[in-house]
Design a protein around this motif. Structure first.
Motif, short mmCIF file in Angstrom:
data_model
loop_
_atom_site.label_atom_id
_atom_site.label_comp_id
_atom_site.label_asym_id
_atom_site.label_seq_id
_atom_site.Cartn_x
_atom_site.Cartn_y
_atom_site.Cartn_z
N ALA A 1 10.28 0.07 -9.74
CA ALA A 1 11.40 0.88 -9.24
C ALA A 1 12.69 0.54 -10.00
CB ALA A 1 11.59 0.67 -7.74
N PHE A 2 12.93 -0.76 -10.22
CA PHE A 2 14.13 -1.18 -10.94
C PHE A 2 14.09 -0.65 -12.38
CE2 PHE A 2 16.59 -4.15 -13.52
CZ PHE A 2 17.79 -4.18 -12.82
N GLU A 3 12.95 -0.78 -13.04
CA GLU A 3 12.81 -0.32 -14.41
C GLU A 3 12.98 1.20 -14.51
OE1 GLU A 3 9.35 -0.15 -17.80
OE2 GLU A 3 9.40 -1.89 -16.47
N GLN A 4 12.40 1.93 -13.58
CA GLN A 4 12.54 3.39 -13.59
C GLN A 4 13.99 3.80 -13.36
OE1 GLN A 4 9.69 4.36 -10.54
NE2 GLN A 4 8.01 4.58 -11.99
N ALA A 5 14.68 3.12 -12.46
CA ALA A 5 16.09 3.43 -12.21
C ALA A 5 16.93 3.14 -13.45
CB ALA A 5 16.60 2.64 -11.01
N ALA A 6 16.70 1.99 -14.09
CA ALA A 6 17.44 1.65 -15.31
C ALA A 6 17.18 2.69 -16.40
CB ALA A 6 17.06 0.25 -15.79
N ASN A 7 15.93 3.11 -16.54
CA ASN A 7 15.59 4.12 -17.55
C ASN A 7 16.26 5.46 -17.25
OD1 ASN A 7 14.01 2.32 -18.98
ND2 ASN A 7 12.09 2.99 -18.05
N ALA A 8 16.32 5.83 -15.98
CA ALA A 8 16.96 7.10 -15.59
C ALA A 8 18.46 7.06 -15.88
CB ALA A 8 16.71 7.39 -14.11
N MET B 1 0.82 -1.21 0.00
CA MET B 1 0.00 0.00 0.00
C MET B 1 0.86 1.27 0.00
SD MET B 1 -2.88 -1.34 -0.25
CE MET B 1 -3.94 0.07 -0.05
N ALA B 2 2.16 1.12 0.27
CA ALA B 2 3.06 2.28 0.22
C ALA B 2 3.15 2.75 -1.23
CB ALA B 2 4.45 1.89 0.73
N ASN B 3 3.33 4.08 -1.43
CA ASN B 3 3.46 4.56 -2.80
C ASN B 3 4.89 4.36 -3.30
OD1 ASN B 3 5.10 6.86 -2.16
ND2 ASN B 3 3.28 7.99 -1.56
N ASP B 4 5.14 4.71 -4.55
CA ASP B 4 6.45 4.45 -5.15
C ASP B 4 7.59 5.09 -4.37
OD1 ASP B 4 5.38 2.91 -7.14
OD2 ASP B 4 5.56 4.41 -8.72
N ARG B 5 7.39 6.28 -3.84
CA ARG B 5 8.47 6.98 -3.15
C ARG B 5 8.64 6.52 -1.70
NH1 ARG B 5 11.80 10.57 -6.18
NH2 ARG B 5 10.80 10.58 -8.20
N THR B 6 7.59 5.96 -1.08
CA THR B 6 7.72 5.52 0.31
C THR B 6 7.98 4.01 0.41
OG1 THR B 6 5.32 5.28 0.57
CG2 THR B 6 6.31 7.38 1.25
N PHE B 7 7.70 3.25 -0.67
CA PHE B 7 7.98 1.82 -0.67
C PHE B 7 9.50 1.63 -0.63
CE2 PHE B 7 8.77 -2.31 -2.59
CZ PHE B 7 7.85 -3.11 -1.93
N HIS B 8 9.99 0.87 0.33
CA HIS B 8 11.44 0.71 0.50
C HIS B 8 12.04 -0.06 -0.67
CE1 HIS B 8 15.18 -1.09 2.05
NE2 HIS B 8 15.32 0.11 2.55
N THR B 9 13.02 0.55 -1.30
CA THR B 9 13.72 -0.05 -2.42
C THR B 9 15.22 0.14 -2.22
OG1 THR B 9 11.90 0.57 -3.89
CG2 THR B 9 13.96 -0.05 -4.93
N ARG B 10 15.97 -0.91 -2.48
CA ARG B 10 17.43 -0.81 -2.45
C ARG B 10 17.97 -1.31 -3.78
NH1 ARG B 10 21.85 -4.15 1.07
NH2 ARG B 10 23.53 -3.77 -0.39
N LEU B 11 18.88 -0.54 -4.35
CA LEU B 11 19.55 -0.90 -5.58
C LEU B 11 21.05 -0.77 -5.35
CD1 LEU B 11 17.33 1.17 -8.03
CD2 LEU B 11 17.18 -1.29 -7.61
N ASP B 12 21.82 -1.62 -6.00
CA ASP B 12 23.27 -1.55 -5.94
C ASP B 12 23.80 -1.33 -7.35
OD1 ASP B 12 23.69 -2.17 -3.09
OD2 ASP B 12 22.85 -4.11 -3.62
N VAL B 13 24.89 -0.59 -7.46
CA VAL B 13 25.53 -0.36 -8.76
C VAL B 13 27.01 -0.67 -8.61
CG1 VAL B 13 25.98 1.27 -10.63
CG2 VAL B 13 23.88 1.48 -9.29
N GLN B 14 27.46 -1.66 -9.36
CA GLN B 14 28.89 -1.98 -9.41
C GLN B 14 29.49 -1.21 -10.58
OE1 GLN B 14 28.71 -6.21 -10.03
NE2 GLN B 14 28.60 -6.66 -7.85
N ILE B 15 30.65 -0.62 -10.35
CA ILE B 15 31.36 0.10 -11.40
C ILE B 15 32.66 -0.66 -11.66
CG2 ILE B 15 32.38 2.30 -12.12
CD1 ILE B 15 29.42 2.62 -11.54
N MET B 16 32.89 -1.06 -12.90
CA MET B 16 34.08 -1.84 -13.23
C MET B 16 34.56 -1.48 -14.63
SD MET B 16 31.96 -5.38 -13.38
CE MET B 16 30.35 -4.79 -12.90
N VAL B 17 35.72 -1.97 -15.00
CA VAL B 17 36.26 -1.73 -16.33
C VAL B 17 36.30 -3.06 -17.07
CG1 VAL B 17 38.23 -0.89 -17.67
CG2 VAL B 17 37.59 0.25 -15.54
N ALA B 18 35.69 -3.10 -18.26
CA ALA B 18 35.67 -4.30 -19.09
C ALA B 18 37.02 -4.49 -19.77
CB ALA B 18 34.57 -4.17 -20.14
N PRO B 19 37.30 -5.71 -20.25
CA PRO B 19 38.58 -5.95 -20.93
C PRO B 19 38.83 -5.03 -22.13
CG PRO B 19 37.50 -8.03 -20.42
CD PRO B 19 36.53 -6.94 -20.08
#
Length: 127
Positions: free
Chosen positions: A103-110, A55-73
């Motif tokens: 939330a995941f899709e919106q973050a990926a789009n952003a 019932m929480a809205n998009d901004r109050t629903f708890h979401t955690r995302l992680d972003v790894q930053i690496m260098v490809a070959p």
């Protein structure tokens, strides 16, 4: 729904980290540095989400995302967006899963929009 999304970028890791962090912050996430140059982004209230679930809205629903930053070959920087460790179904059943997916899709789009507008995105691959 993919569990990750890789963004291949023609820029140095520090500038990619800053751009990705900025894109997530504009989506309402609190962005923090994590281990090995990664980012951890959280949005919403875990307590409120556990109390009222889906019932929480998009901004109050708890979401955690992680972003790894690496260098490809090949020398490109890769920003890998990962779903966080919290399980959306536990936090709100079917509505929670739907909110987590959105939330995941919106973050990926952003992130995609930010890197594309900067002219540095070379490839985007859901995983």
């Amino acid at each position: 729904m993919p569990e990750s999304h890789d963004f291949f970028v023609a820029a140095d890791p520090d500038s990619v980290r800053a751009r990705v962090g900025g894109a997530l912050a504009r989506e309402g996430y609190t962005v923090e540095d994590a281990d090995q140059g990664a980012l951890r982004a959280t949005r919403g209230s875990l307590g409120l989400t556990l109390l009222i679930g889906g019932m929480a809205n998009d901004r109050t629903f708890h979401t955690r995302l992680d972003v790894q930053i690496m260098v490809a070959p090949d020398g490109r920087t890769v920003a890998r967006l990962l779903r966080g460790t919290g399980k959306s179904a536990i936090k709100g059943g079917a509505l929670g899963v739907s909110r987590g997916n959105r939330a995941f899709e919106q973050a990926a789009n952003a992130i995609h929009a930010e890197l594309s507008q900067a002219g540095i995105l070379t490839e985007s691959v859901p995983g």
